[in-house]
Write a protein that holds these residues in place. Structure first.
Motif, PDB file in Angstrom:
ATOM      1  N   THR A  53     -37.732 -28.025 -22.340  1.00  0.00           N
ATOM      2  CA  THR A  53     -36.648 -27.500 -21.509  1.00  0.00           C
ATOM      3  C   THR A  53     -37.152 -27.382 -20.072  1.00  0.00           C
ATOM      4  OG1 THR A  53     -37.333 -25.257 -22.028  1.00  0.00           O
ATOM      5  CG2 THR A  53     -35.606 -26.201 -23.408  1.00  0.00           C
ATOM      6  N   ALA A  54     -36.266 -27.417 -19.142  1.00  0.00           N
ATOM      7  CA  ALA A  54     -36.648 -27.339 -17.726  1.00  0.00           C
ATOM      8  C   ALA A  54     -37.261 -25.969 -17.418  1.00  0.00           C
ATOM      9  CB  ALA A  54     -35.421 -27.570 -16.854  1.00  0.00           C
ATOM     10  N   GLU A  56     -39.902 -23.714 -14.239  1.00  0.00           N
ATOM     11  CA  GLU A  56     -40.606 -23.688 -12.966  1.00  0.00           C
ATOM     12  C   GLU A  56     -41.901 -22.917 -13.165  1.00  0.00           C
ATOM     13  OE1 GLU A  56     -38.452 -22.379  -9.551  1.00  0.00           O
ATOM     14  OE2 GLU A  56     -36.606 -23.350 -10.230  1.00  0.00           O
TER      15      GLU A  56
END
Length: 196
Positions: A53-54, A56
């Motif tokens: 999943t994306a 940061e």
């Protein structure tokens, strides 16, 4: 090239007697030799992975958490074993014992403070002193907001580490933060071993 040596008659007779008594390790048999090679291992099936999943970098980081991963210095000194007489240790922590000498490292750089501390501790032990006071100061908050945090009270944190290493470790029996009347967390009681 060396010529092969032939056995004498006595040596040949001795060898034949030994060979008659010998038992073969693998007696001959009519059965074919079994195949002792291991069976091939079946290939392992790897399950396909779910796509990532994306995210940061640092999204789950707690910004309020302190950068110092070590326990606070006061907690580490409190958890250290008591190496001296318990009664004297209790009096020392309550500020009931008067230090025989003191050194004030307050305002010095690390390079200036280290040799001063070594000379003071070893000199005090040579004079027969038992309890001395090392004043470091509590330190100023000088964090400039850069990516690497600056430690609050550099001398206050460095002095106990110096005292845990040679040549000072051999002269010191106990270190504990000083009582409020002798400087509190900006100073240390250092109980010295008897000089030999």
């Amino acid at each position: 090239m060396r010529k092969p040596r032939h056995l004498s008659q006595e040596e040949r007779a001795l060898w034949d007697r030994v060979a008659e008594r010998a038992v073969p390790l693998h007696p001959k048999s009519d059965k074919p030799t079994p195949d002792i090679r291991p069976a091939p291992k079946p290939k392992r099936q790897v399950a396909p992975r779910a796509p990532l999943t994306a995210f940061e970098v640092g999204q789950k980081a707690n910004a309020a958490r302190p950068h110092d991963v070590m326990r606070p210095l006061v907690d580490r000194l409190a958890a250290a074993p008591v190496n001296m007489d318990n009664k004297s240790f209790g009096k020392m922590k309550r500020g009931k014992l008067k230090p025989e000498a003191r050194i004030d490292l307050h305002g010095m750089t690390l390079a200036e403070a280290h040799p001063e501390l070594i000379a003071f501790i070893l000199g005090s032990q040579a004079m027969g002193r038992r309890l001395v006071l090392v004043i470091t100061g509590k330190g100023k908050s000088r964090d400039d907001g850069g990516p690497i945090p600056t430690r609050h009270g550099v001398l206050r944190h460095q002095v106990p580490q110096w005292m845990a290493l040679p040549p000072l470790s051999g002269a010191i029996l106990q270190i504990t933060p000083a009582h409020l009347k002798h400087g509190g967390h900006g100073a240390y009681y250092v109980y010295l071993r008897k000089s030999r």
